[in-house]
Design an enzyme around this catalytic site. Structure first.
Site, mmCIF file in Angstrom:
data_model
loop_
_atom_site.group_PDB
_atom_site.id
_atom_site.type_symbol
_atom_site.label_atom_id
_atom_site.label_comp_id
_atom_site.label_asym_id
_atom_site.label_seq_id
_atom_site.Cartn_x
_atom_site.Cartn_y
_atom_site.Cartn_z
ATOM 1 N N GLU A 178 -1.529 -1.498 15.758
ATOM 2 C CA GLU A 178 -2.723 -0.691 15.469
ATOM 3 C C GLU A 178 -2.469 0.788 15.772
ATOM 4 O OE1 GLU A 178 -5.948 -1.621 14.263
ATOM 5 O OE2 GLU A 178 -4.834 -3.430 13.719
ATOM 6 N N ASP A 211 -9.104 -8.447 8.020
ATOM 7 C CA ASP A 211 -8.308 -8.778 9.215
ATOM 8 C C ASP A 211 -8.973 -8.066 10.386
ATOM 9 O OD1 ASP A 211 -6.110 -9.588 10.890
ATOM 10 O OD2 ASP A 211 -5.227 -7.616 10.644
ATOM 11 N N SER A 212 -8.563 -8.429 11.589
ATOM 12 C CA SER A 212 -9.059 -7.724 12.776
ATOM 13 C C SER A 212 -8.636 -6.261 12.763
ATOM 14 C CB SER A 212 -8.494 -8.378 14.031
ATOM 15 O OG SER A 212 -7.082 -8.259 14.029
ATOM 16 N N HIS A 268 -0.130 -9.159 11.923
ATOM 17 C CA HIS A 268 0.398 -7.861 12.380
ATOM 18 C C HIS A 268 1.929 -7.904 12.546
ATOM 19 C CE1 HIS A 268 -3.799 -6.972 13.344
ATOM 20 N NE2 HIS A 268 -3.472 -5.733 13.661
ATOM 21 N N CYS A 299 1.007 -14.252 13.220
ATOM 22 C CA CYS A 299 -0.074 -13.256 13.252
ATOM 23 C C CYS A 299 0.298 -12.210 12.200
ATOM 24 C CB CYS A 299 -0.146 -12.626 14.638
ATOM 25 S SG CYS A 299 -1.129 -11.113 14.718
ATOM 26 N N CYS A 312 -5.819 -13.106 8.465
ATOM 27 C CA CYS A 312 -5.735 -13.118 9.925
ATOM 28 C C CYS A 312 -5.694 -14.574 10.375
ATOM 29 C CB CYS A 312 -6.981 -12.422 10.491
ATOM 30 S SG CYS A 312 -7.086 -12.446 12.281
HETATM 31 N N1 DGL Z 1 -3.765 -10.218 12.485
HETATM 32 C C1 DGL Z 1 -4.450 -11.101 13.389
HETATM 33 C C2 DGL Z 1 -3.854 -12.512 13.270
HETATM 34 O O1 DGL Z 1 -3.216 -12.809 12.286
HETATM 35 C C3 DGL Z 1 -4.444 -10.481 14.741
HETATM 36 C C4 DGL Z 1 -5.472 -11.013 15.630
HETATM 37 C C5 DGL Z 1 -5.892 -10.066 16.721
HETATM 38 O O2 DGL Z 1 -6.585 -9.093 16.423
HETATM 39 O O3 DGL Z 1 -5.596 -10.363 17.880
HETATM 40 O O4 DGL Z 1 -4.037 -13.353 14.109
#
Ligand code: DGL
Length: 266
Positions: A152, A11-12, A186, A184, A74
């Protein structure tokens, strides 16, 4: 023949842990390798080419570590990179997308809100998803800049996080949604605050459990049976490993020592 292997998940940042916990529930004997690309977060504000390049690099790393199945935990990276990843890597690659179909089915009044990154909402993949599954439902989308960064930082319930959630859900409530998609990975970590802000009769829909079941199906169909007892989880980050260890231990629910990715993958 039985073999060893691992499931690679990226993931990011730390958000994909909301998916990893479902994977652990469904496949408790698997070795899991998780990469948080927190040195490059947020993906939601970056170009498709940038996210695609990061996704390829992280998939190479996970392959090197022995992963024979990949989960793009993600929505933003899935929208940007799944097609090119699948064309380059001939292993199961599971992608995510906002749960439009289940949400439209579950909604009583047919008015559904989607909270997601601007990157996901602007993607061709999301447009195709709406085209295919929105049906007669009215879909109201809302980008949420800043929310990923709060997760984060580990600020799951600060006044600023709550204010952002109020700001982003108010337009959805004004349009009468009865269902909100957490588009998302997160955002499930903010689900209790979101539920608190929007009131209890609004359903929140997340895709983590469905993705874990999809992974399980693909593995059963496409990969040889595993040697059991390999269960373990390893965590890597392209960000600061001390910060990552602290936040990821909270989100994962047990103490984890996060390693920094090797230089070539930063
Ligand atoms: N968890 C990522 C998603 O599902 C977040 C993306 C981001 O870093 O903006 O889209």
């Amino acid at each position: 023949m039985q073999k060893t292997g691992a499931i690679g998940v990226f993931d990011s940042g730390v958000g994909g842990l909301s998916v990893l916990r479902h994977i652990r529930d469904v496949l408790p004997n698997e070795k899991l390798i998780y990469v948080a690309d927190s040195g490059h977060v947020p993906y939601g504000e970056k170009s498709r080419e940038y996210i695609e390049a990061r996704s390829h690099l992280l998939t190479h790393f996970l392959r090197q570590q022995g992963a024979d199945a990949i989960v793009i935990a993600c929505n933003t990276a899935s929208a940007a990179a799944v097609t090119s990843l699948r064309s380059q890597f001939s292993i199961p690659i599971i992608a995510m997308e906002p749960a439009v179909k289940p949400a439209v089915t579950a909604s009583r009044n047919g008015i559904v809100g989607v909270l997601a990154t601007t990157g996901t909402l602007a993607s061709a993949r999301f447009a195709a998803l709406l085209e295919r599954y929105a049906g007669d439902g009215e879909i109201i989308t809302q980008g949420c800049p800043g929310l990923v960064e709060q997760v984060e930082k580990g600020e799951l319930n600060s006044a600023y996080t709550r204010a952002l959630i109020e700001k982003y859900t108010t337009p959805l409530l004004a349009r009468g949604v009865d269902t909100i998609i957490l588009g998302c990975t997160h955002y499930p970590f903010l689900a209790s605050v979101i539920a608190d802000v929007v009131s209890s009769n609004i359903a929140l829909v997340d895709t983590g459990a469905a993705v874990a079941r999809q992974l399980q199906k693909r593995m059963q169909a496409e990969l040889p049976a595993r040697v059991s007892g390999m269960a373990a989880a390893h965590f890597f980050t392209s960000g600061d490993e001390v910060h990552a260890s602290r936040i990821m231990s909270i989100l994962w629910g047990e103490n984890v020592a996060v390693q920094r990715l090797p230089q070539a993958f930063l």
